[in-house]
Scaffold this motif. Sequence first.
Motif, short mmCIF file in Angstrom:
data_model
loop_
_atom_site.label_atom_id
_atom_site.label_comp_id
_atom_site.label_asym_id
_atom_site.label_seq_id
_atom_site.Cartn_x
_atom_site.Cartn_y
_atom_site.Cartn_z
N PHE A 25 52.98 18.29 -7.57
CA PHE A 25 53.19 17.00 -8.23
C PHE A 25 53.72 15.96 -7.25
O PHE A 25 53.40 14.79 -7.36
CB PHE A 25 54.18 17.14 -9.39
N ALA A 118 46.99 16.10 -12.43
CA ALA A 118 48.30 16.66 -12.79
C ALA A 118 48.15 17.72 -13.88
O ALA A 118 48.80 18.78 -13.82
CB ALA A 118 49.24 15.54 -13.26
N ALA A 176 54.95 18.46 -16.48
CA ALA A 176 53.65 17.80 -16.56
C ALA A 176 53.74 16.51 -17.36
O ALA A 176 53.17 15.48 -16.98
CB ALA A 176 52.61 18.74 -17.17
N LYS A 179 55.48 13.90 -15.25
CA LYS A 179 54.60 13.39 -14.19
C LYS A 179 53.58 12.43 -14.77
O LYS A 179 53.26 11.40 -14.18
CB LYS A 179 53.92 14.55 -13.45
#
Length: 186
Positions: A25, A118, A176, A179
């Motif tokens: 990431f 991502a 996740a 991000k």
Amino acid sequence: MDYALLKAEAEQKGNATIEVLKKEFAGLRTGRASVTLLDGVHVEVYGADMPLNQIATVSTPEAQVISVSVWDASNVASVEKAIRDSGLGLNPMTAGGVIRLNMPPLTEERRRDLVKVAKKYAEDAHIALRNVRQDLMNKIKKAESDKEISEDDQKRFGEDLQKVFDAKGSDIDAAAKQKEQDIMSV
């Protein structure tokens, strides 16, 4: 069979999977400059392929600018070429021994593409976690079939391990989601 060791292995491998995900990431661009963006850049200097952070200081003096101060002025051209060829879409500007990278704003389409990447990284982390869980569950089943533990212990250990992996899966999902928010925020 020592269940405490098995559970510790599950925790350790789960944490390692999350760390790998966070490193992946870190290489994804968001709307602001980050020194971790250049972590994957390698430069051909002194006859060897070296990571950028071993031949220069990388900093972010402004929100949209990355500054790379090359320690040996003879390597500036090599560093500039490596950044340009890295596939990050950055155009280095050199002034003396300092390379400045202005981060262009991300388009909506590029942001959506980065979110897809991502999500793929997160899915890969989930797959790695499932593989670890499968391996450890097989060890528990083998211990039960070898009569090292009872059937009740197998069920209890399996449920306990599942809780560990559920928590690690939630951590992956949270990372996740964070991000995605970072990428989509303008």
